[in-house]
Design a protein around this motif. Structure first.
Motif, short mmCIF file in Angstrom:
data_model
loop_
_atom_site.label_atom_id
_atom_site.label_comp_id
_atom_site.label_asym_id
_atom_site.label_seq_id
_atom_site.Cartn_x
_atom_site.Cartn_y
_atom_site.Cartn_z
N ARG A 105 0.86 -1.17 0.00
CA ARG A 105 0.00 0.00 0.00
C ARG A 105 0.90 1.23 0.00
O ARG A 105 2.10 1.16 0.26
N ASP A 117 -1.42 -9.34 -3.93
CA ASP A 117 -2.71 -9.19 -3.24
C ASP A 117 -3.86 -9.02 -4.21
O ASP A 117 -4.92 -8.55 -3.85
N ASP A 146 -0.67 5.30 3.98
CA ASP A 146 -1.53 4.47 4.82
C ASP A 146 -0.83 4.04 6.11
O ASP A 146 -1.47 3.46 7.00
N ASP A 198 1.03 -5.71 13.54
CA ASP A 198 -0.32 -5.71 14.11
C ASP A 198 -1.18 -4.60 13.50
O ASP A 198 -2.37 -4.80 13.21
N MET A 252 -0.91 -3.32 10.50
CA MET A 252 -1.29 -3.67 9.13
C MET A 252 -2.36 -4.77 9.11
O MET A 252 -3.27 -4.75 8.28
N LYS A 253 -2.24 -5.72 10.03
CA LYS A 253 -3.25 -6.78 10.09
C LYS A 253 -4.62 -6.20 10.42
O LYS A 253 -5.64 -6.61 9.83
N GLU A 254 -4.66 -5.27 11.36
CA GLU A 254 -5.93 -4.65 11.76
C GLU A 254 -6.59 -3.91 10.61
O GLU A 254 -7.82 -3.83 10.53
N ARG A 255 -5.78 -3.39 9.69
CA ARG A 255 -6.31 -2.59 8.58
C ARG A 255 -6.27 -3.33 7.24
O ARG A 255 -6.44 -2.73 6.19
N ASN A 256 -6.02 -4.63 7.31
CA ASN A 256 -5.99 -5.47 6.10
C ASN A 256 -5.03 -4.94 5.05
O ASN A 256 -5.33 -4.93 3.85
N ILE A 257 -3.87 -4.47 5.52
CA ILE A 257 -2.81 -4.02 4.61
C ILE A 257 -1.87 -5.20 4.36
O ILE A 257 -1.21 -5.68 5.29
N PRO A 258 -1.80 -5.71 3.14
CA PRO A 258 -0.89 -6.83 2.88
C PRO A 258 0.57 -6.38 2.92
O PRO A 258 0.90 -5.24 2.61
N TRP A 259 1.43 -7.30 3.28
CA TRP A 259 2.85 -7.00 3.40
C TRP A 259 3.65 -8.28 3.22
O TRP A 259 3.12 -9.39 3.33
#
Length: 256
Positions: free
Chosen positions: A179, A255, A183, A231, A233-240
């Motif tokens: 992203r 993604d 973000d 954590d 990024m996981k909460e905001r559904n940001i792939p990494w």
């Protein structure tokens, strides 16, 4: 400590020679958990060299590595300028430097090479493994070496080992967020000063991505904030993905 590098040599700026000092010094510093604060590549110009040395001196946290200009030819200006800026006194014949030069060259040290033993007052010496003509230091803080990498680089290692005898490499964690870095700004703003944050934007086709690097001397702190980013990024559904993958052609579709 703020580490400064000054590379003196018109031959580098006009491309007659290729610089080999920047990469070397940055790598040696990283091995010891430090980074370069500023780097200058400048001409063999007396007023310019003096201004840059004055800038370095004005920083109370500065440590200087200067490359080039300590020989005996007319364009070798560093010794004289270093004496003026850092000691406020003229050059003085250094007995041990004279002995080493005479040991190396004998009578051929005269009439020119012997001038390389004229150093700032109370200068310390840096060993030269190639021809025994030493580099020098002032206050164990400002270090002056020849331009030749084979001579200069062992001197830099000697100086760094003296300055940082118990140094350890930086701890670093890196990931690529799929992203825009915009973000992640909310999370970036929370990172404390003892953890160094680097954010590098990149593109995968028309998709914005960001390579985030966290580094520091304290492994626990780096790991804590790395986990906090994950954590977030996981909460905001940001792939990494782990590591710096900005140039991976397969990443753009990770993604989709």
């Amino acid at each position: 400590m703020h580490f400064y590098q000054v590379i003196i040599g018109t031959e580098i700026l006009n491309r007659r020679r290729k610089d080999r000092h920047f990469d070397f010094l940055t790598e040696e510093l990283l091995r010891r958990g430090e980074t370069l604060y500023a780097s200058f590549v400048i001409e063999d110009d007396k007023p310019l060299i003096e201004k840059v040395f004055q800038l370095v001196k004005s920083d109370p946290e500065s440590v200087l590595f200067s490359f080039g200009g300590i020989g005996s030819t007319p364009d070798d200006l560093t010794r004289e300028i270093a004496a003026k800026v850092f000691t406020g006194a003229p050059l003085k014949l250094h007995g041990e430097a004279k002995r080493r030069i005479l040991q190396q060259f004998g009578e051929e040290a005269y009439p020119h090479r012997i001038h390389m033993a004229e150093l700032p007052q109370n200068a310390g010496l840096l060993d030269n493994p190639v021809n025994n003509v030493p580099g020098f230091s002032i206050d164990n803080r400002f270090f002056f070496t020849p331009g030749f990498p084979s001579m200069a680089h062992p001197m830099v290692r000697e100086a760094l080992d003296r300055l940082l005898p118990h140094a350890r490499p930086l701890v670093r964690r890196t990931f690529t967020a799929l992203r825009s870095e915009n973000d992640l700004i909310e999370m970036m703003q929370k990172v404390p000063g003892n953890v160094s944050l680097s954010s590098l934007p990149a593109f995968c086709g028309d998709k914005r991505i960001a390579v985030i690097s966290l580094s520091g001397k304290e492994e626990e702190s780096v790991e804590k904030w790395y986990k906090a980013f994950i954590d977030f990024m996981k909460e905001r559904n940001i792939p990494w993905v782990e590591g710096d993958r900005h140039d991976d052609p397969d990443l753009c579709h990770a993604d989709d």
